[in-house]
Enzyme design. Sequence first.
Site, PDB file in Angstrom:
ATOM      1  CG  ASP A  74      -0.382  -0.252   2.515  1.00  0.00           C
ATOM      2  OD1 ASP A  74       0.854  -0.412   2.611  1.00  0.00           O
ATOM      3  OD2 ASP A  74      -1.142  -0.301   3.509  1.00  0.00           O
ATOM      4  CG  ASP A 464       1.007   0.021  11.537  1.00  0.00           C
ATOM      5  OD1 ASP A 464       0.233   0.772  12.164  1.00  0.00           O
ATOM      6  OD2 ASP A 464       1.029  -0.039  10.304  1.00  0.00           O
TER       7      ASP A 464
END
Length: 748
Positions: A74, A464
Site C-alpha cells: 500500500d 504499527d
Amino acid sequence: MPATRFPSSVLRPPGPGAVLAGLLALLLLVGAPSQALAEQAPYRWRNVAIGGGGFVTGLVFHPSEEGLLYARTDVGGAYRWEAAERHWIPLTDWIGHEDANLTGIESLALDPSDPERLYLAAGTYTHERAGNGAILRSADRGATFERSDLPFKLGGNELGRGNGERLAVDPNDGRVLLLGSRAHGLWRSADRGASWNKVDAFPALAESQAATAENTWRRQHIGVVFVAFDPDSGKAGAPTPWLYAGVSTREASLYASEDGGASWRALPGQPTGLRPNHMVRDARGDWLVSYGDEPGPDAMHDGALWRYSPADGSWTEITPAPQSTDTEGDGFGWGAVAADPRDPDTIVATTFGRFGPHDDVFRSTDGGETWQPVFPRSEFDHSAWPWTAQATPHWMADIEIDPFDPDRVWFVTGYGLWASHDMTAFERGDTVHWRFEDAGLEETVPLALVSPPQGPHLISGLGDIDGFVHDDLDRTTVQFAAPPRYSNTESLAFAGQAPQVMVRSGHLHDPRDGVVLAAYSRDGGRSWTMFAGEPPQGEGAGHIAVAADGERVIWRPRNAGHWRSDDFGKRWQRVEGLPDTVVVEADRVDAARWYGFDPASGRFYVSDGGGAGFKEAARATGEAGERARPQLRPAPGHAGLVYVAASRHGLLRWNAGRLERLPDVGDARAIGLGKPKDGSETPTLFLFGEVRGEFGLYRSDDDGRRWLRIDDDAHRFGSLRSVAGDPRLYGRVYLATGGRGILYGDPR
C-alpha cells in the site's frame, strides 16, 4: 462523454543540447557556479532487516512460468520474488520525492502470454493534495519502466486496497488491458498500456455514491475493484470477447460483457447486500467470488463466498463458516478466495475481521461443499523473524495457490507474507507448516531514528510495530521489551552526555486503560519504564526530548503545548514562551540549553534556563511551505551549535548566538549529523532536500560549503521522513522512508 486518449510519457536522459542549454540558463540566472555544485558520491544501500511490518495488499503468480511471483504494497512499492534465493527484489526504488505518491500500488498485472511484461497501477491517495496516478509498464520483469500518466487519481493506501485485481491483461491479446478506477469508471488500453480510453458503456453505478465507503478519515470512492477475462471465449491474437468486472456496491455489483466491452449487463441471479472483493476462475470455468459488507481493511462485519457457473448461469453459495457467535466477535467477512489451477475442487479462502476466535484460512477439496479451518493444525516458524511471534495474522486480503506447487499456499497480512510448504499434508491429517517469506520485503514506516555514540548503532521507532534496538543491521530481532507496547513509537531521543538514558513517546491504535504514552530507558533501550503520568493536556505521541544530562524531559504531545518534567512524569509544568507549533530539542553538551523552531513563523527560540522558559532569538526569512515539519539537530560535542531543516526556510545553522541560512539549499526536508571526516571537527551533514534546484540526498563534509549527491537514479526511495548520521562511522547514514523501511548507506 466521448472517449479521450492519453498518451504515455517516457522519461529519458536529456540530450547534449538540452544539457548545454540548461547550463547556459543557470549561468545567466545565478552567475558562475560555486564550489557547492553537487558532485556524485557513490553509495551502497541496504535495508536494515526487520522483515515485513506493513500491509502487503496483493500477490500475482505468472500462470506459465514456475516461481514467477510479484507482490504489491500500500505504501512501499512493488516486489518480485526470487524463488531460488527466497528473497524479494524491490522494483520501485527509482521513484523519487517528486513522484512519491506513486509508491502506493493500487493493482498489479502480468501478461499471461509474455512473462517479461509487468504492469503497475501506481498512486497512493485520492485526496486533494495527491497527484494523478500512472501505469508503470515494464518489458523486462521490472528492471526498467515506462510511464503512462492517467487523468485521475488512484488509492493504493485507501479503503478497498486489498481488493483486486483492478488491472488485467487480455490472455489472448497482450495489447489489451482493462483498468478499474475508483471514481472514473472502467478504462481500456489497446497498446500495452501506453494510452487509455474510458469504456463509456460501463454502468455509471461505478462512479456513484453507491460505490463509495467511509472510514474515520473521510468518504472515499471504491469503484471498480476487479476485472477479468474469460480466456476460453476468445482465440489467440484477438481480443477476448467475454469480460467481467466487479463494483464495490451492495447493489447489483457483477457485470459481464460478451462483445469486448461494447455493452455490459448485470449478471442475473447474483447476490446483493454485500460488496465483492475478489473473483477467480477455477479449472472447470466457474468463477468464485468473495464478499464483505465493507471493502476493508478498516472493517468488515459480514460476508460470503459464492460460485457462479457461466455454463448454466447458476449461483451457489459456498461460504465456509457461519458468522462468529463469540462475544468478542461482531461478524466478519471473507477477504479472498483462490482455486488450485490444476484441481477445481481444491479451494482456499481467508476470513477478514474475525475477532472471535481469530482470522483463519479455510480449505476445501470437494469444490466448496465442505470446509476445514487450517490454523488449528498449523505451525508458524518465527525463528528468522522473531518479532512476528507477537503478531497474529490479520487483514488477510489475498490468498494464492502456487500454480506449479499445491503445497505452496501464500496469504498476505497487515504485517507481511506467510507461505506454507506442505499444504497437502492437511488432507493426511498432518500439520501444515508456514514460513514468514518476507526477506527483502521491508515495508515498515519508520517514524523516528537515533544513532547514539555508544551501544547499538541504530534504534528505531516504527509505525504499527513499535520499535527496535538494532544490534545487527542485517538480522532482525524482537521489538522493544514490553511493557509498554505501543502501536507507533513516534518520537525517540537520548541524552547527549548520558546516551544510555532514552525517552520515547507513542500512540495506540486501540487505547488501553493504564498505558502512559511515554517511556524512559536507562540502559540504551534494552528495557523501558512507563512515565508516571502524562501532561494534563494532549493525546500522546507528538515530540519528546531529553536534556544532555538526562535529568529533564520536554514533551509536546499531540494537540497540546510543551510540558516539562524532572521526574519522568510524576509532576508536569508548562513551558513558558513557546507557541504550540514549535519543535524543541536539547543541546547535546549543556544541560541548561534548549532550542526551538516554529515552522509557521520562522522564529528560532533559545532557553538557557533548562527549558523552563524560552525567548525568541532570531527569525528565518521566507515561507516554510505547506505542512512543513522542521527538524532540529544539535551537534554532538559542540555546545551551542544547531542545524535546522526548515523546509523552504532552507537549512539553518545556529552558532555563537547567530542564525544563518546555509547557501545553495532551497528546501531542507531532513537533516542528520554524522562522524566528522578525518582531520575535521565539523559534523558530517546529511541532507534530504533541494540543492541548487535538484531534489535528492546529499552529504557535506565541510559545513555545507560543498555538497555531494549520494543517491542515484536507481535509488531514490520515494520521500524520506528523516535521516540520521552515525557518530561512530564516517559516511554512514540511516534513512527513514515513507514505506520502504529503514535503509542504511555507506560510501563505496
